[in-house]
Enzyme design. Structure first.
Site, PDB file in Angstrom:
ATOM      1  N   ASP A 152     -73.878  34.122  94.976  1.00  0.00           N
ATOM      2  CA  ASP A 152     -72.559  33.755  94.488  1.00  0.00           C
ATOM      3  C   ASP A 152     -72.046  32.700  95.438  1.00  0.00           C
ATOM      4  OD1 ASP A 152     -71.779  35.803  96.714  1.00  0.00           O
ATOM      5  OD2 ASP A 152     -69.953  34.696  96.231  1.00  0.00           O
TER       6      ASP A 152
ATOM      7  N   CYS B  59     -70.412  16.061  79.911  1.00  0.00           N
ATOM      8  CA  CYS B  59     -71.259  14.865  79.899  1.00  0.00           C
ATOM      9  C   CYS B  59     -71.499  14.326  78.493  1.00  0.00           C
ATOM     10  CB  CYS B  59     -72.592  15.158  80.584  1.00  0.00           C
ATOM     11  SG  CYS B  59     -72.437  15.229  82.383  1.00  0.00           S
TER      12      CYS B  59
ATOM     13  N   ASP C 162     -66.451  41.825  95.406  1.00  0.00           N
ATOM     14  CA  ASP C 162     -66.579  41.874  96.854  1.00  0.00           C
ATOM     15  C   ASP C 162     -65.462  42.772  97.356  1.00  0.00           C
ATOM     16  OD1 ASP C 162     -67.419  41.380  99.432  1.00  0.00           O
ATOM     17  OD2 ASP C 162     -65.981  39.757  99.673  1.00  0.00           O
TER      18      ASP C 162
ATOM     19  N   CYS D  47     -77.767  15.309  81.531  1.00  0.00           N
ATOM     20  CA  CYS D  47     -77.024  16.563  81.386  1.00  0.00           C
ATOM     21  C   CYS D  47     -76.538  16.767  79.959  1.00  0.00           C
ATOM     22  CB  CYS D  47     -75.832  16.565  82.346  1.00  0.00           C
ATOM     23  SG  CYS D  47     -74.859  18.079  82.267  1.00  0.00           S
TER      24      CYS D  47
END
Length: 378
Positions: free
Chosen positions: A263, A306, A90, A301
RNA sequence: GGAGAGGUUCCCGAGCGGCCAAAGGGGGCAGACUGUAAAUCUGUUGGCGAAGCCUUCGGUGGUUCGAUCCCACCCCUCUCCA
């Protein structure tokens, strides 16, 4: 050279491949934010293992520190940072918005006062193109003004016109090279100005186009109105990037409308602040109800966090201010986002995005995410 | 035994006659976060309720229109001296 190949369409939604100097990136894509050339709390290796193909860095921040010339001498950000994937920078347009009190907008550019040491810097469109070339981003963004919400029609009109003049200057300043340059549609929350901005920016020969200036405090419905206002004006054969978005539900809404790239700091910052995503909604791992919860963040997950750690332990790490919690939580949230986008792409390819969209939303927004607790504690 | 210092709301710690249910931290609880000045920020934290009322600043008495704050005694901590 083309910037994107579109392979499948379902309604406005589309999937394909973004062509970067560092490999092809399946779209729709979500790019985690690594402002300083690093996704906070992550290693590049971990990102790669999570399936991250492209990240976003910030030209303004890197210009201030360590300096774009320095990065260039180090061989560019890819080499300097050891990141082999796609890189979009950016320009600093967002900082015009977020660092409002430290800057002054002029015709030629923006006078910034460094948030680091107070030194003054005059940033022009040409300069920020050069900075991004020095950094070696695969995709560079034009310097634009991201107007705050609310802004008057007059202010927004002037801002749009300035952004257009800057966009032309960016295009002229661009040197030949593999780097792609995207223009940014602004226009605040006035459909007329969005259309005008789209008309002016889309007339320029950019490699791709972004919709900017969204999610700056406006109601969600207004944000989508603005996207709806311009999306059909955008060329089908170039990437469409919705800057700074968003929440999981926002990504689906964007894809549904034909956005290819997103994003957002949400998965990473939220992770550091204890907000974790599950397919049944978002949870705050700091909540007392997780104190003795033996289950993972999300039952379904497959992320490294996890697979190994309980909610109770992750809560303990957050409450104890242990650095590892930033890492473990970020791994989970980034994994969630990558899984979400993978499912989205598969759905578009299979022509099932419509049902995927509804299934996701009903579970994510309707599900009571702590149902599991009573099971764990019971 | 003698000389000092002190005991405040979950913890530490201000307050030293009314503006005190009591500063400020910490901890607890909850919330926010959308192109990252974010390991950040906000709210809340005696009880019941709308104002308001009730219980609270080691204990018991007292002075005063009024006490967390002044006095007396008692209990308990800590420091120093014997």
């Amino acid at each position: 050279m083309k910037a994107i190949e579109i392979d499948h369409n379902e309604g406005r939604a589309r999937s394909g491949r973004l062509l970067t100097g560092h490999g092809e990136v399946d779209t729709p894509v979500f790019m985690p934010v690594g402002t300083q050339g690093v996704v906070k709390a992550m290693s590049h290796r971990q990102l790669t293992e999570l399936g991250v193909k492209m990240i976003l860095a910030n030209a303004y921040h890197l210009y201030l520190r360590p300096g774009d010339e320095m990065i260039k001498r180090m061989g560019g950000l890819h080499k300097f940072a050891g990141w082999d994937g796609g890189l979009l920078t950016d320009s600093g347009g967002y900082q015009i918005f977020s660092l409002g009190v430290l800057r002054e907008i002029k015709e030629d550019g923006v006078l910034f006062q460094s948030h680091i040491d107070g030194s003054r810097h005059f940033l022009t469109p040409e300069k920020m193109v050069r900075v991004q070339e020095n950094i070696g981003a695969d995709v560079a963004m034009c310097l634009d003004e991201c107007a705050p919400y609310p802004s008057t029609f007059e202010y927004t009109r002037d801002s749009v016109e300035l952004t257009t003049r800057w966009a032309k200057r960016c295009l002229e300043a661009k040197t030949d090279g593999p780097q792609k340059l995207f223009g940014i549609i602004q226009g605040g929350f006035y459909p007329e100005l969005r259309i005008r901005s789209a008309h002016d920016i889309l007339a320029l020969d950019f490699d791709g186009f972004a919709i900017g200036g969204l999610s700056v405090g406006e109601p969600k419905s207004l944000m989508w109105d603005m996207v709806d206002t311009v999306i059909d004006l955008m060329p089908a054969d170039k990437p469409r990037y919705m800057m700074g978005i968003g929440l999981p539900e926002d990504l689906l809404e964007g894809v549904k409308r034909g956005i290819d790239m997103f994003d957002c700091i949400i998965p990473t910052r939220f992770a550091r602040n204890g907000s974790l995503f599950t397919w049944d909604g978002r949870i705050n791992i700091k909540n007392a109800r997780f104190t003795e919860d033996k289950g993972p963040i999300d039952e379904g997950c497959s992320c490294p966090t996890c697979r190994t750690y309980s909610r109770a332990y992750l809560r303990h790490l957050v409450v104890s201010h242990e650095l590892t919690s930033f890492y473990l939580n970020t791994v989970h949230n980034v994994h969630f986002y990558m899984e979400l986008m993978r499912k989205v792409r598969d759905a578009v390819k299979n022509g099932t995005f419509g049902s995927f969209y509804h299934d996701f939303k009903s579970r994510y927004e309707g599900g009571e995410s702590d149902d599991r607790c009573s099971v764990c504690n019971g």
